[in-house]
Design a protein around this motif. Sequence first.
Motif, PDB file in Angstrom:
ATOM      1  N   ALA A  52       0.839  -1.201   0.000  1.00 58.49           N
ATOM      2  CA  ALA A  52       0.000   0.000   0.000  1.00 58.49           C
ATOM      3  C   ALA A  52       0.877   1.256   0.000  1.00 58.49           C
ATOM      4  O   ALA A  52       0.611   2.214  -0.741  1.00 58.49           O
ATOM      5  CB  ALA A  52      -0.929   0.001   1.211  1.00 58.49           C
ATOM      6  N   LEU A  53       1.921   1.255   0.795  1.00 59.80           N
ATOM      7  CA  LEU A  53       2.822   2.414   0.835  1.00 59.80           C
ATOM      8  C   LEU A  53       3.593   2.569  -0.474  1.00 59.80           C
ATOM      9  O   LEU A  53       3.770   3.692  -0.965  1.00 59.80           O
ATOM     10  CB  LEU A  53       3.784   2.291   2.020  1.00 59.80           C
ATOM     11  N   ASP A  54       4.060   1.455  -1.045  1.00 62.64           N
ATOM     12  CA  ASP A  54       4.763   1.527  -2.336  1.00 62.64           C
ATOM     13  C   ASP A  54       3.848   2.048  -3.439  1.00 62.64           C
ATOM     14  O   ASP A  54       4.251   2.860  -4.269  1.00 62.64           O
ATOM     15  CB  ASP A  54       5.317   0.151  -2.727  1.00 62.64           C
ATOM     16  N   ALA A 111       2.035   6.374  -7.086  1.00 66.83           N
ATOM     17  CA  ALA A 111       0.934   7.227  -7.540  1.00 66.83           C
ATOM     18  C   ALA A 111       1.330   8.699  -7.455  1.00 66.83           C
ATOM     19  O   ALA A 111       1.061   9.474  -8.375  1.00 66.83           O
ATOM     20  CB  ALA A 111      -0.321   6.961  -6.708  1.00 66.83           C
ATOM     21  N   VAL A 112       1.994   9.083  -6.378  1.00 63.65           N
ATOM     22  CA  VAL A 112       2.425  10.472  -6.228  1.00 63.65           C
ATOM     23  C   VAL A 112       3.473  10.811  -7.283  1.00 63.65           C
ATOM     24  O   VAL A 112       3.418  11.880  -7.913  1.00 63.65           O
ATOM     25  CB  VAL A 112       2.956  10.733  -4.802  1.00 63.65           C
ATOM     26  N   THR A 113       4.417   9.914  -7.523  1.00 62.12           N
ATOM     27  CA  THR A 113       5.443  10.141  -8.542  1.00 62.12           C
ATOM     28  C   THR A 113       4.811  10.287  -9.924  1.00 62.12           C
ATOM     29  O   THR A 113       5.165  11.193 -10.691  1.00 62.12           O
ATOM     30  CB  THR A 113       6.448   8.971  -8.554  1.00 62.12           C
ATOM     31  N   LEU A 114       3.858   9.428 -10.253  1.00 59.58           N
ATOM     32  CA  LEU A 114       3.165   9.514 -11.538  1.00 59.58           C
ATOM     33  C   LEU A 114       2.408  10.838 -11.663  1.00 59.58           C
ATOM     34  O   LEU A 114       2.448  11.485 -12.714  1.00 59.58           O
ATOM     35  CB  LEU A 114       2.202   8.338 -11.707  1.00 59.58           C
TER      36      LEU A 114
END
Length: 165
Positions: free
Chosen positions: A29-31, A36-39
């Motif tokens: 979940a953390l990965d 998602a934030v990087t994308l």
Amino acid sequence: MNYLWAGMIIVGIIFGAFNGKMPEITNEALDSAKEAVTLCITMMGVMSFWVGIMEIATKAGVIELASKKMGPLLRFLFPEIPEGHPAKEHIAVNFISNFLGLGWAATPAGLKAMEELGKLEEDRRAGRLPGPVRKRGIASNEMCTFLILNISSLQLIPVNVIAYD
């Protein structure tokens, strides 16, 4: 739909808890959140760049010139839109953006085009412009045509897909 997704997440967590997989679930979940934030940051940069390029092209007159060149096609596809109506320029910008694969840069123009087409319908209802009059809440032929063309748009250069790599 929200209940379906929530249910699947809860079932997955419960299943993982009963099988002793909670540390793996937490790590994944953390990965996934980090990815998602990087994308989002990457796509925000790409979108900002191409929206800026489209804005420069608009101010330089390139979009107006392209809109005029697309005039015969737009008259054929949208015969009920009066000449010189602002919706045609927004539709042209949307088509050009989609054709170049700049889907996110096409979105603001598409929204403006739909807004202008809505104003066109209001003018028809008020009797200020000729054309078929529809009840409120019913999309016009122009709106439907634009939506279908927008959904099935041809992308010559898929810039957003290239940016994912």
